[in-house]
Write an enzyme that holds these catalytic residues in place. Structure first.
Site, PDB file in Angstrom:
ATOM      1  N   SER A 179       1.197  -1.901   0.347  1.00  0.00           N
ATOM      2  CA  SER A 179      -0.144   0.207   0.097  1.00  0.00           C
ATOM      3  C   SER A 179       0.933   0.799   0.079  1.00  0.00           C
ATOM      4  CB  SER A 179      -1.210   0.231   1.296  1.00  0.00           C
ATOM      5  OG  SER A 179      -2.066   0.863   1.064  1.00  0.00           O
ATOM      6  N   THR A 180       0.838   1.986   0.889  1.00  0.00           N
ATOM      7  CA  THR A 180       1.556   3.038   0.751  1.00  0.00           C
ATOM      8  C   THR A 180       2.897   3.043   0.689  1.00  0.00           C
ATOM      9  OG1 THR A 180      -0.327   4.221   2.901  1.00  0.00           O
ATOM     10  CG2 THR A 180       1.449   5.454   2.384  1.00  0.00           C
ATOM     11  N   HIS A 205      -2.569  -0.851  -3.304  1.00  0.00           N
ATOM     12  CA  HIS A 205      -3.938  -0.465  -3.098  1.00  0.00           C
ATOM     13  C   HIS A 205      -3.525   1.624  -3.823  1.00  0.00           C
ATOM     14  CE1 HIS A 205      -4.175  -1.831   0.925  1.00  0.00           C
ATOM     15  NE2 HIS A 205      -5.288  -2.655  -0.074  1.00  0.00           N
ATOM     16  N   MET A 298      -0.139   1.144   4.881  1.00  0.00           N
ATOM     17  CA  MET A 298      -0.978   0.831   6.529  1.00  0.00           C
ATOM     18  C   MET A 298      -2.295   0.511   6.869  1.00  0.00           C
ATOM     19  SD  MET A 298      -0.771   3.694   8.434  1.00  0.00           S
ATOM     20  CE  MET A 298      -1.925   4.671   9.782  1.00  0.00           C
ATOM     21  N   ASP A 301      -4.552  -4.301   5.781  1.00  0.00           N
ATOM     22  CA  ASP A 301      -5.032  -5.872   4.740  1.00  0.00           C
ATOM     23  C   ASP A 301      -3.868  -6.432   4.664  1.00  0.00           C
ATOM     24  OD1 ASP A 301      -6.738  -6.491   2.943  1.00  0.00           O
ATOM     25  OD2 ASP A 301      -5.856  -4.892   1.255  1.00  0.00           O
TER      26      ASP A 301
END
Length: 358
Positions: A179-180, A205, A298, A301
């Site tokens: 993600s991030t 993401h 973050m 997930d």
């Protein structure tokens, strides 16, 4: 947090500034420090007070967002989330913004239906909170060049995992969730892989319309083929498939061959695509033939899905805290006991090839 995360919104559209402000103020962990219609007003506001996070539009009068981002990162680095309209045309520019130091990308909130507004709110608030926790990485000023001579190639949750681990076969499939901070981290991993690496499936993401440009950019930089996944695409050695933004991707198996299914569906673990959806499908259909890797990001997930992969016999890895931009998803997976080992980013390509050889 000791105080709410203070956000500076920079966008030339008054309606977008208003909508973003309403979304942020509705979250008790966030507050709008100020809004600005262009980078010049934003720069003056930053001189008076330093925000925790900046939400920055791309197309603005007097100075575009990318130019302002580069100036900001050179003079006073701050966590920046780029905000853009949902267009394929601007996606390449936003990928350059990530290389220049932006933490994440969000699309301008959709207000046409209540469901879209709710989902937009979730994504905006999650992106801001992740950015506030991010370890800033300075952008690489050196333009990345395509690999010479490389040929370019043109939800429903799966059932519960069986209690017994699937027997090992000769083919390994690698499942990665990020993600991030994941866009640049994934680039580092995929660039380091040889052309004969095992087949890879990735959930990063990212908003829709940007994953296709992200895949094309990586395809030009890597020795392996990288493409945005389409429903039914086979998972092949030397190929990485990236889940399309706003669609879930599942691994499926037909005989000894793997392919992906791309599906609509609700948010899972607050995301679509969801790492948990991919990992759970891998646990069911690949078992011990898989390697699961959870990287920077973050939230949680992928943590439970990685544990399901481990229970099904897969090898599992988590990126270490020192090399993560945000040590959220790996931390949760480690806390659940889902990761066999914790490794730095630069070790992941070696681990991918080692599992294939074993």
């Amino acid at each position: 947090m000791a105080h709410p995360i203070r956000v500076l919104i920079v966008d030339d559209s008054a309606s977008v500034r208003r909508t973003l402000s309403e979304i942020i103020e509705a979250d008790p962990d966030l507050t709008v420090m100020a809004t600005a219609a262009d980078p010049f007003v934003a720069a003056e506001r930053i001189r008076q007070e330093i925000p925790d996070v900046v939400i920055l539009d791309v197309e603005m009068p007097r100075m575009d967002g990318i130019t302002f981002l580069r100036k900001l990162m050179a003079q006073r680095p701050l966590p920046v989330v780029m905000c853009s309209s949902l267009t394929e045309e601007g996606s390449q520019t936003l990928l350059l913004a990530l290389e220049a130091g932006a933490v994440d990308i969000i699309t301008k909130p959709r207000t046409d239906t209540r469901q879209f507004l709710v989902e937009s709110s979730v994504r905006v608030c999650d992106a801001v909170k992740a950015a506030a926790c991010a370890r800033l990485r300075r952008g690489d000023a050196t333009p990345r060049r395509p690999v010479p001579g490389k040929l370019s190639a043109d939800v429903i949750m799966p059932p519960p995992v069986a209690r017994h681990a699937m027997a090992r076969t000769t083919e390994t499939v690698v499942c990665i969730g990020a993600s991030t901070g994941g866009t640049e981290s994934l680039r580092e991993v995929l660039e380091a892989l040889p052309a004969d690496s095992p087949g890879i499936v990735i959930v990063q993401h990212m908003p829709e319309a940007f994953t296709a440009a992200f895949a094309r950019r990586l395809d030009g930089l890597c020795r392996i083929e990288v493409k945005e996944a389409a429903d039914g695409d086979p998972v092949l050695p030397g190929r990485a498939l990236i889940a399309p933004g706003n669609r879930h991707m599942l691994l499926q198996r037909s005989g000894a061959r793997y392919h992906v299914a791309v599906k609509d569906g609700p948010l899972v673990s607050r995301h679509r695509p969801s790492v948990d959806v991919l990992f759970r499908s891998a646990a069911q259909y690949a078992g011990a033939n898989a390697l699961g890797i959870i990287m920077t990001g973050m939230g949680d997930d992928g943590a439970r899905g990685l544990l399901e992969m481990k229970t099904a016999g897969a090898a599992t890895l988590a990126q270490d805290e020192e090399t993560c931009v945000v040590f959220g998803m790996p931390r949760e997976a480690i806390a659940l006991g889902a990761a066999d080992r914790v490794v730095p980013l630069d070790r992941i390509p070696t681990e991918i090839m080692r599992v294939r050889a074993s």
